[in-house]
Scaffold this active site. Structure first.
Site, PDB file in Angstrom:
ATOM      1  N   GLY A  54       0.851  -1.182   0.000  1.00  0.00           N
ATOM      2  CA  GLY A  54       0.000   0.000   0.000  1.00  0.00           C
ATOM      3  C   GLY A  54       0.885   1.228   0.000  1.00  0.00           C
ATOM      4  N   CYS A  81       5.669  -5.534   1.331  1.00  0.00           N
ATOM      5  CA  CYS A  81       5.877  -4.082   1.416  1.00  0.00           C
ATOM      6  C   CYS A  81       5.151  -3.484   2.636  1.00  0.00           C
ATOM      7  CB  CYS A  81       5.473  -3.425   0.100  1.00  0.00           C
ATOM      8  SG  CYS A  81       6.153  -1.769  -0.034  1.00  0.00           S
ATOM      9  N   TYR A  82       4.078  -2.723   2.441  1.00  0.00           N
ATOM     10  CA  TYR A  82       3.370  -2.194   3.607  1.00  0.00           C
ATOM     11  C   TYR A  82       2.959  -3.327   4.538  1.00  0.00           C
ATOM     12  CZ  TYR A  82       0.034   0.237   6.593  1.00  0.00           C
ATOM     13  OH  TYR A  82      -0.615   0.756   7.678  1.00  0.00           O
ATOM     14  N   HIS A 170       7.847  -6.564  -4.292  1.00  0.00           N
ATOM     15  CA  HIS A 170       6.540  -7.033  -4.783  1.00  0.00           C
ATOM     16  C   HIS A 170       6.690  -8.263  -5.674  1.00  0.00           C
ATOM     17  CE1 HIS A 170       4.059  -3.661  -3.401  1.00  0.00           C
ATOM     18  NE2 HIS A 170       5.161  -2.941  -3.567  1.00  0.00           N
ATOM     19  N   GLU A 172       4.343  -9.917  -6.975  1.00  0.00           N
ATOM     20  CA  GLU A 172       3.223 -10.025  -7.926  1.00  0.00           C
ATOM     21  C   GLU A 172       3.451  -9.267  -9.224  1.00  0.00           C
ATOM     22  OE1 GLU A 172       3.300  -8.357  -5.149  1.00  0.00           O
ATOM     23  OE2 GLU A 172       2.159  -6.500  -5.200  1.00  0.00           O
ATOM     24  N   SER A 222     -25.869  -5.765 -23.376  1.00  0.00           N
ATOM     25  CA  SER A 222     -25.368  -4.609 -24.127  1.00  0.00           C
ATOM     26  C   SER A 222     -24.587  -5.052 -25.350  1.00  0.00           C
ATOM     27  CB  SER A 222     -24.443  -3.793 -23.235  1.00  0.00           C
ATOM     28  OG  SER A 222     -23.279  -4.553 -22.963  1.00  0.00           O
ATOM     29  N   GLY A 223     -24.188  -6.309 -25.359  1.00  0.00           N
ATOM     30  CA  GLY A 223     -23.265  -6.735 -26.407  1.00  0.00           C
ATOM     31  C   GLY A 223     -21.852  -6.791 -25.863  1.00  0.00           C
ATOM     32  N   GLY A 224     -21.624  -6.193 -24.691  1.00  0.00           N
ATOM     33  CA  GLY A 224     -20.319  -6.269 -24.043  1.00  0.00           C
ATOM     34  C   GLY A 224     -20.112  -7.688 -23.508  1.00  0.00           C
ATOM     35  N   VAL A 225     -18.856  -8.001 -23.201  1.00  0.00           N
ATOM     36  CA  VAL A 225     -18.509  -9.363 -22.800  1.00  0.00           C
ATOM     37  C   VAL A 225     -19.247  -9.782 -21.517  1.00  0.00           C
ATOM     38  CG1 VAL A 225     -16.620 -10.859 -22.071  1.00  0.00           C
ATOM     39  CG2 VAL A 225     -16.247  -9.168 -23.869  1.00  0.00           C
ATOM     40  N   ASP A 226     -19.254  -8.916 -20.509  1.00  0.00           N
ATOM     41  CA  ASP A 226     -19.784  -9.322 -19.207  1.00  0.00           C
ATOM     42  C   ASP A 226     -21.273  -9.654 -19.270  1.00  0.00           C
ATOM     43  OD1 ASP A 226     -17.240  -8.710 -18.421  1.00  0.00           O
ATOM     44  OD2 ASP A 226     -17.758  -6.771 -17.539  1.00  0.00           O
ATOM     45  N   SER A 227     -22.056  -8.762 -19.891  1.00  0.00           N
ATOM     46  CA  SER A 227     -23.498  -9.036 -19.904  1.00  0.00           C
ATOM     47  C   SER A 227     -23.826 -10.220 -20.816  1.00  0.00           C
ATOM     48  CB  SER A 227     -24.293  -7.783 -20.306  1.00  0.00           C
ATOM     49  OG  SER A 227     -24.010  -7.404 -21.624  1.00  0.00           O
ATOM     50  N   THR A 228     -23.039 -10.395 -21.865  1.00  0.00           N
ATOM     51  CA  THR A 228     -23.270 -11.529 -22.761  1.00  0.00           C
ATOM     52  C   THR A 228     -23.021 -12.856 -22.028  1.00  0.00           C
ATOM     53  OG1 THR A 228     -22.587 -10.189 -24.644  1.00  0.00           O
ATOM     54  CG2 THR A 228     -22.598 -12.555 -24.986  1.00  0.00           C
ATOM     55  N   LYS A 373     -11.998 -10.274 -15.131  1.00  0.00           N
ATOM     56  CA  LYS A 373     -12.322 -10.207 -16.559  1.00  0.00           C
ATOM     57  C   LYS A 373     -11.828 -11.427 -17.339  1.00  0.00           C
ATOM     58  CE  LYS A 373     -13.976  -7.406 -19.792  1.00  0.00           C
ATOM     59  NZ  LYS A 373     -15.181  -6.587 -19.599  1.00  0.00           N
TER      60      LYS A 373
END
Ligand code: XMP
Length: 596
Positions: A54, A81-82, A170, A172, A222-228, A373
Site C-alpha cells: 500500500g 511491502c506495507y 513485490h 506479484e 449490451s453486447g459487451g462481454v460481461d453481460s453476454t 475479466k
C-alpha cells in the site's frame, strides 16, 4: 462464498491486491480480497493470508491496521511491502521511516538455507521490484533474514516455524524475476480449496438457483462481454422460460454487431433475447447536439427511456416476479483499500442508489460478481460462446456516439505558436485530452511526410513534446492519405445515421485488417474516429487510434507496421465520402484514448 478455504488478501491500498488475487487464482487456488481491518473471527475460513502492499507509511496518521489476532489463526501469512511493515510492528520488530519514495529494480541476494521453501526454485541473486520507503530495521522475535540487498538489509525474512514471511519487494509484479515462483511457493504451503472456471460454473449454478428461487430474471444485454456471458450463464442454469434478455439497438453499434451476438446465442439455442431497434429514437435525440458531454447525456437518457418503455410493455416488472440480472464483475464490487483509504470511493454504475436498494431487497442477481475479466472470458468460452466474441476489445457504452465528432463551425486557430520545420496543419476540430487531473479541449495537429505510411522518429518525438508544451494542441496525428497539406473543407454536422454508417464501414475495415495481420490480440483497443471535414464539400476524415494499455488509465499509441497502415488507408479511402485518413500518435496523457 465464505465457506470456501481461500487465500485471503487483506488490501492495504495501492493497486496490488487485485493483481495478487488474480495471480493466485491462475495458480488454481481460490482467493478473495478483504478490507484490512477484517477481524480474525471473520477470517476463520482463510487457508492463508497475504498482507498487500500500500502507498502509506505505518507512521502516517490513519494508516490501515489489521487485526493482530490474525497471527493466532495458525495459517501461513505473507506480508508484502506495507504488509511487511505492519507485520513487523505488530509482532514486536521495528520499522524505520524512510523519506525518499523511489521505485525501481534492485538486485537481492538470498541468505536463506539452500532449498528454503519460499525461495525454492529461485537463484541466489535476482532482480526484484522494490519501493524504497520504510523498512524493517529490527526483526520480530522468531524471524530470520532470508534475503538482503545493498539498499535494504532486511529485504525478506521469515519465521519458518509458524510459516510467516515478509517481503520488502513485490512478487506479484512482472518486473520481479521469479516473483510468481515465490507466490506459488507460498500458496503451496496453504491448504486452500482448488479453483477452476469449470468448478466455478458448477458451483455458481447452485447459487443462482438458490438466490433466484421461484422468480424469473430480466437482463439488459449490451453486447459487451460481461453481460453476454452473464446472460448465457443464466440461460444455462435457469432455462429459457425463466430468463428474458433485452438488447437495445442504439444505431451506434459496430457493423453487424447485433447479428453477431444473435448468431452466437442461436448456436447455443438461446432465443429469449428481444432486440429493440431504437435507432430512430437515438438519432432523433442527437439531432442538433454538438457538445461531447451533451451527446453522452442524450444517449444515456434515451437508453433509460427505451429500457423502461420496453420492459413495461413486456411485463418485466418486479411486481410480476422478475428480478434484475447484471453482469457486474469482481473488481466492480470490491471497495478496495485503495479507494477506502484514499477517501475517493467511486460509485460504479452497477451500484447506483436505485440498484443498491434492489440489491438490499434481494432483487438483483449478479452471477459474475466473484470473477475477474479474464475469468469471465474463459467462462464464456466454457459456455460455448465464440472465442472472437468473448475476447473482443473494450468498447465504450455510448458506442460510436463518442467517435463521431460534431461541430457547427470550423474551429480555426490564428496562431498555434508552433515553430517546427515539419510540414503540418492545425485541424479545424477540437478533441478531449488530459493534463494533470483536468480535462483539456484543444486542437489536433496533423504532420505530413513524403512517406505517409512510416512514422519518422521525430514525429513520435513531436507527438510527445507538442501537446505537453503547447496550450492549443492536445494531440498529434500523421496524415496517411496525403503527403502534403491539402486544403481542408469543413462541413458542419451532428450525429446522423449516414455518418454512423460511414464510420461503421471504416471501423469494420480496421477490424478486418487487424485480424488479417494478426494484430488483434496484441493491440489493446483501436478506436476509429470520424471528423467533419475532408477535401471536398461534405467530405469526411477518419482517424486511426490504436493503443497499448493495461487498464485504460494510461496508454501509448501502438506502432502499426507500414504495410498494415497502407492497406487500412487505401481501403478506407475507397469508401465514398471519406477524403482523408490520419494516424493518432499521442499517448495518454496528454491525449485521451477516445477523441471526446
Ligand atoms: P478515455 O477516452 O477517457 O477512455 O481515455 C478510457 C476508456 O474508457 C472508454 N470510454 C468509455 N466507456 N462510456 C464507457 O462505457 C463512456 O462514456 C466512455 N468514454 C470512454 C474508452 O473506450 C477507453 O477504453
Amino acid at each position: 462464498m465464505e465457506h470456501r478455504r481461500s487465500i485471503v488478501i487483506l488490501d492495504f491500498g495501492g493497486q496490488y491486491a487485485h493483481l495478487i488475487a488474480s495471480r493466485v487464482r491462475r495458480m488454481g487456488v481460490f482467493s478473495e480480497i478483504r478490507e484490512p481491518e477484517t477481524s480474525a473471527e471473520d477470517l476463520k475460513h482463510a487457508a492463508g493470508i497475504i498482507l498487500s502492499g500500500g502507498p502509506q507509511s505505518v507512521y502516517d496518521k490513519g494508516s490501515p491496521q489489521g487485526d493482530p489476532q490474525i497471527f493466532d489463526l495458525g495459517v501461513p501469512v505473507l506480508g508484502i511491502c506495507y504488509g511487511l511493515h505492519w507485520l513487523t510492528q505488530t509482532l514486536g520488530g521495528e520499522v524505520k521511516g524512510g523519506k525518499v519514495k523511489e521505485y525501481g529494480r534492485t538486485e537481492i541476494e538470498s541468505t536463506a538455507p539452500k532449498d528454503f521453501g519460499l525461495l525454492q526454485g529461485c537463484p541466489k541473486n535476482f532482480t526484484v521490484w522494490m519501493s524504497h520507503g520504510d523498512e524493517a530495521v529490527k526483526l520480530p522475535k522468531g524471524f530470520e533474514r532470508i534475503a538482503t540487498s545493498d539498499s535494504c538489509e532486511n529485504a525478506a525474512f521469515a519465521d519458518s516455524a509458524r510459516n510467516f514471511f515478509a517481503l520488502q519487494f513485490h512478487p506479484e509484479v512482472t518486473h520481479t524475476e521469479h516473483g510468481l515462483t515465490i507466490l506459488k511457493n507460498f500458496v503451496g504451503l496453504c491448504d486452500a480449496d482448488p479453483w477452476s472456471i469449470e468448478s466455478y460454473a458448477k458451483h455458481i449454478g447452485e447459487e443462482i438457483r438458490r438466490d433466484v428461487g421461484d422468480n424469473k430474471v430480466f437482463m439488459l444485454v449490451s453486447g459487451g462481454v460481461d453481460s453476454t456471458v452473464a446472460f448465457t450463464l443464466l440461460n444455462e442454469v435457469l432455462g429459457a422460460d425463466r430468463v428474458q434478455g433485452l438488447l437495445v439497438d442504439t444505431g451506434l453499434m459496430r457493423k453487424d454487431e447485433v447479428k453477431m451476438i444473435k448468431d452466437a446465442f442461436d448456436v447455443l439455442g438461446i432465443t429469449n433475447l428481444h432486440v429493440e431497434d431504437a435507432s430512430e429514437e437515438f438519432f432523433r435525440a442527437l439531432d442538433n447536439v454538438y457538445e461531447p458531454e451533451d451527446k453522452r447525456k442524450a444517449i444515456g437518457n434515451t437508453f433509460l427511456d427505451v429500457q423502461k418503455r420496453v420492459s413495461a410493455k413486456m411485463g418485466l416488472t418486479t411486481e410480476s416476479g422478475w428480478m434484475l440480472g447484471q453482469g457486474t464483475i469482481y473488481p466492480d464490487t470490491i471497495e478496495t483499500g485503495a479507494t477506502k483509504h484514499a477517501d475517493q470511493i467511486k460509485t460504479h454504475h452497477n451500484r447506483v442508489e436505485a440498484i443498491q436498494k434492489m440489491i438490499d431487497k434481494g432483487l438483483v442477481i449478479e452471477p459474475l460478481k466473484d470473477l475477474y475479466k479474464d475469468e469471465v472470458r474463459r467462462l464464456g468460452e466454457e459456455l460455448g460462446l465464440p472465442h472472437d466474441l468473448v475476447w473482443r476489445h473494450p468498447f465504450p457504452g455510448p458506442g460510436l456516439g463518442v467517435r463521431i465528432l460534431c461541430a457547427k463551425e470550423a474551429m480555426s486557430v490564428q496562431d498555434a505558436g508552433l515553430h517546427i520545420d515539419v510540414s503540418h496543419a492545425v485541424l479545424p476540430v477540437k478533441s478531449v485530452g488530459v493534463q494533470g487531473d483536468g480535462r483539456t479541449y484543444r486542437h489536433a495537429l496533423a504532420l505530413f511526410s513524403h512517406d505517409p505510411f512510416s512514422v519518422p522518429e521525430n514525429h513520435w518525438k513531436l507527438a510527445t513534446e507538442i501537446p505537453n508544451k503547447n496550450k492549443n494542441i492536445s494531440r498529434v496525428v500523421q496524415c496517411t492519405s496525403h503527403s502534403e497539406v491539402p486544403s481542408f473543407v469543413f462541413t458542419p454536422d451532428f450525429l446522423t445515421r449516414e455518418r454512423a454508417d460511414l464510420l461503421r464501414e471504416a471501423d469494420n475495415i480496421v477490424l478486418e485488417e487487424m485480424r488479417r495481420s494478426g494484430l488483434y490480440e496484441s493491440i489493446w483497443q483501436f478506436p476509429v474516429v470520424l471528423l467533419p471535414f475532408g477535401t471536398t464539400k461534405n467530405g469526411q476524415s477518419i482517424v486511426l487510434r490504436p493503443i497499448d494499455s493495461s487498464d485504460a488509465m494510461t496508454a501509448n499509441a501502438s506502432s502499426l507496421p507500414p504495410d498494415v497502415l497502407k492497406r487500412m488507408t487505401e481501403r478506407i479511402l475507397k469508401i465514398s465520402g471519406i477524403d482523408c485518413v490520419f494516424y493518432d500518435l499521442t499517448s495518454k496523457p496528454p491525449g485521451t484514448i477516445e477523441w471526446e
